[in-house]
Design a protein around this motif. Structure first.
Motif, PDB file in Angstrom:
ATOM      1  N   LYS A  60       0.976 -31.058  61.969  1.00 57.74           N
ATOM      2  CA  LYS A  60       1.885 -31.756  61.084  1.00 57.74           C
ATOM      3  C   LYS A  60       3.335 -31.558  61.502  1.00 57.74           C
ATOM      4  N   ARG A  70       9.556 -37.323  62.597  1.00 58.73           N
ATOM      5  CA  ARG A  70      10.002 -37.792  61.288  1.00 58.73           C
ATOM      6  C   ARG A  70      11.281 -38.613  61.447  1.00 58.73           C
ATOM      7  N   PRO A  71      11.394 -39.716  60.684  1.00 62.81           N
ATOM      8  CA  PRO A  71      12.663 -40.447  60.731  1.00 62.81           C
ATOM      9  C   PRO A  71      13.754 -39.588  60.110  1.00 62.81           C
ATOM     10  N   GLU A  72      14.993 -39.800  60.530  1.00 62.78           N
ATOM     11  CA  GLU A  72      16.101 -39.052  59.960  1.00 62.78           C
ATOM     12  C   GLU A  72      16.601 -39.793  58.724  1.00 62.78           C
ATOM     13  N   ALA A  73      16.887 -39.038  57.655  1.00 62.42           N
ATOM     14  CA  ALA A  73      17.364 -39.666  56.414  1.00 62.42           C
ATOM     15  C   ALA A  73      18.866 -39.877  56.520  1.00 62.42           C
ATOM     16  N   ARG A  74      19.268 -40.975  57.181  1.00 62.00           N
ATOM     17  CA  ARG A  74      20.701 -41.215  57.379  1.00 62.00           C
ATOM     18  C   ARG A  74      20.982 -42.703  57.295  1.00 62.00           C
TER      19      ARG A  74
END
Lengths: 493, 493
Positions: free
Chosen positions: A4, A9-13
């Motif tokens: 996992k 993961r996409p970046e939260a920006r």
């Protein structure tokens, strides 16, 4: 599971130049927009909405400071291969709308529209890639009375926002400059690109000063960062008439006379001057001369203006969040654009309009302390002491809501200490507490958080005990709504 | 100039699936949105705005009916080569916002957001490429009390819009279906695509009926146009348990018992059932059982739901503009999505929300005659009889506006006949006329257009003359505002 952790993961920006808008700003903005709508409606303007996406060719390319094709606009291809763009202003969509619906519109047609527009520009301080405009336009009215009306509309709007004495609306006529340009040999279609350079140079007077403009009219100008902007390459004898028209420090008492001198008898310039005189006279009769003034330095950087141009500036000093004075720029701008509908239909349809820069104006109002301070009151919070009785706590919140009181049930899993912190964080005026003891007695405790916060500062013991009793007290459950109302009444402004 | 005629002109048209919104609809929509905001605020939800453009990877791909990558979304490359997309809903941006700001948010975090979203779909009847959603979400609350609250919020919102007795909120739990699917061998990651097919088949029950769903669960289905949709290719013994759960015509008195039977002891199904019972009980205690009902056929077509799912439908018959009954579809939909924030952070953040389909709900309200009928009154029109006295006419319009009366000056060039037609077209309640005679006497004529329109129907001469005198009468200019107020008062509802 190491598996996992290796997930990409996409970046939260957010992409640069794009921003989230927090609750406080949404509320302030909504109040401001409602005031603007009211004034626009009172003048008989009707609302219109158009979609964010249009055919690129329908929007055209009318952005200031964007000479390259497609520059400045977000564009993408439709399934059928046609180019689509996000609107970069509200004027181009209006021209498309009018051209498509001309037969059925009342004429003249007054419309207002508010909404986001997008610019694919290099973002910077005060430069966003999405921002809100609020426009009013009158289509199908050739009379300068329509232009004068828009100047008064701008003034009335700023008055309604509480800015009396803190703004000025400036009006000029683009044809006056055209007359000057013609007189120095810059008339005719083949000189259009150079005229645009002159226009944009003058439009920067506020920011660069007379010497900066002079440089941009000549060879060019190096800015503080060392970047060089190529100039319009005019000769000295061409530059002087332009500078003399926009030179500050002259007696501003009779701008019309100053301009008359500059126009020097050119036909187009004389026609522009006559229109300006008419507008000035309509403004004077209506009693707006103290707020709307002729100003020959106003040209606006947009190519499509064909006659009167206007802008409104705040005159009160504006500072940034460190208290440093900043140049806010115009909060309203506009002018006459008789050619935009013609692009589609081949027929001249006179049109004129203003556009309010919503974020800029909001910032100005905030700095000048003119924002409606009436922010939403935090909700009454009902903490959950006994998780098995969540339906009962929910009922209490519901009773308060039904009585018109903003109220919420705590929905997390944490204990009482965290719940009280949550209530503080939410700006709750009070909380409604019912543990096992209170439940057994058919009571609730009302805790006034605003009063409670003042207790630590009280030195006198009796006074402290008295206030403490006011800040937290039991009431029968049947008196819940009344008791909360009493607490709210304590803190009404 | 033949040269000009050869110019290639852009066509004044909109791309398919995109529409302009006229004034009447904007006003009705604004009133509806204000009512929704008020209810959402009363529950403690706070407004948030996010930009229209986000990084494509941040939005992810969670559209219903869109299996191919990038399908359904408007996307374009940024200057630096990164993919950007227009948001296709308000949930994905919320997940990005929460992931980016988790540390500083109050938890649980209730937020509402309203705004346009874009879908790059084949447009059709009722399918637009830009439409408005109005969402409420609660982030950081694992408790089903948060789901129950959203169901009640949906019900309260529809009540506030005047729909009492004309809607139903349906609630189910996705995990119940997951239990059934597990029991027929469709558990595990490698069966995810097939589970999605089953989900979407069930979601079409309303539209296709039980036989249509059965076909989609099996080999596939040919629709009326002859297009064939491939099915989930389930065996008969896999299809039966699914159909028996969603079969209409059963006794709906005790849905929980029906479901219990279907779940047949699977662990995940039993857990889902328990959550559903808890929600049902919270709803019952709060007194919403008549409006919020358990319904095992509700699954919602979105892959990301992880628990409770809900939708609200209007129960009153809805017709199209030719009076034919139509299937409007859900006006509210939502559910729990515990995985969306985890996409960014790797940490589970429970979240649940509802989304109102604004256009659909507006259409429903219109059909059911529940729209606020209070449309803006047309402005009082001041015609221009003597073009040299335009400043005087402008002053009259201004006086009316200052008295709070919507008023406009006629800005065109036409004669009196056209101006009167214009006033009619604008819905003007009255016009204020001052020709040379009136001006000489210091008077104005007030002409009541609403009363005037009734004159032709009057047969009796005396009655006609009396009404005619009421419909047009002179007043001293100083009494202008009073006289117009009197006329407006005649026509107040």
């Amino acid at each position: 599971m190491s598996n996992k952790d290796e997930t990409v993961r996409p970046e939260a920006r957010l992409p640069k130049g794009l921003f989230d808008v927090p609750a406080e700003e949404i509320r302030a903005s909504a109040a401001m927009l409602a005031t603007i709508s009211d004034v626009f409606e009172s003048y008989g303007f009707e609302p219109l909405d158009t979609p964010a996406i249009e055919y690129s060719d329908a929007l055209g390319k009318f952005l200031p400071d964007q000479d390259r094709p497609n520059e400045g606009v977000f564009s993408f291809k439709d399934d059928d291969g046609e180019w689509l763009s996000l609107r970069y202003d509200l004027t181009a969509p209006l021209a498309r709308y009018v051209a498509a619906n001309y037969a059925t519109l009342p004429k003249p047609f007054r419309r207002y529209q508010s909404g986001p527009v997008w610019r694919n520009e290099k973002p910077g301080p005060g430069r966003f890639r999405q921002f809100t405009q609020f426009d009013a336009d009158t289509v199908g009215a050739a009379s300068v009375a329509a232009d004068a009306e828009l100047c008064m509309l701008a003034a009335d709007t700023l008055e309604a926002l509480g800015l009396r004495g803190q703004y000025v609306v400036k009006v000029n006529n683009r044809r006056i400059l055209d007359g000057v340009l013609e007189s120095i040999g810059l008339g005719g279609d083949n000189q259009a690109p150079r005229r645009l350079l002159v226009l944009r140079a003058i439009d920067k007077l506020d920011r660069l000063g007379l010497h900066g403009v002079e440089a941009l009219l000549g060879k060019g100008r190096k800015d503080d960062s060392g970047d060089f902007t190529k100039g319009a390459e005019l000769e000295r004898n061409q530059i002087v008439p332009i500078l003399s028209m926009i030179e500050p420090g002259r007696d501003r008492g009779d701008q019309i006379a100053v301009i008359d001198f500059g126009v020097g008898g050119s036909e187009i310039g004389t026609a522009g001057l006559k229109e300006l005189e008419q507008i000035n006279s309509l403004i004077a009769v209506a009693g707006y001369s103290d707020r709307i003034r002729v100003d020959p330095t106003v040209v606006r950087g947009l190519e499509y203006y064909t006659g009167p141009v206007f802008e409104a500036d705040l005159t009160a000093p504006i500072t940034d969040n460190r208290g440093q004075p900043i140049r806010l720029g115009s909060v309203v701008s506009g002018g006459r654009y008789d050619g935009l509908v013609e692009r589609f239909t081949g027929e001249k349809v006179p049109a004129t309009g203003i556009s309010i820069g919503v974020s800029r104006l909001l910032y100005g109002l905030k700095t000048l302390d003119k924002l409606s301070t009436e922010s939403a009151q935090g909700p009454v919070v009902v903490p959950v002491l006994d998780r098995d009785r969540i339906a009962d706590y929910q009922s209490m919140a519901m009773k308060l809501r039904r009585a018109g009181i903003r109220a919420e049930l705590y929905l997390g899993e944490s204990g009482m200490k965290v719940q009280m912190k949550y209530a503080d964080r939410r700006g709750a005026p009070c909380v409604v507490i019912q543990g096992g003891d209170e439940h057994a007695k058919g009571e609730v405790q009302i805790k006034d958080l605003i009063l409670g916060a003042t207790l630590t500062a009280i030195k006198d013991r009796d006074e402290y005990l008295k206030k403490q009793a006011e800040a937290q007290f039991p009431v029968p459950e049947s008196k819940l709504v009344e008791a909360v109302r009493d607490v709210l009444a304590r803190h009404k402004a």
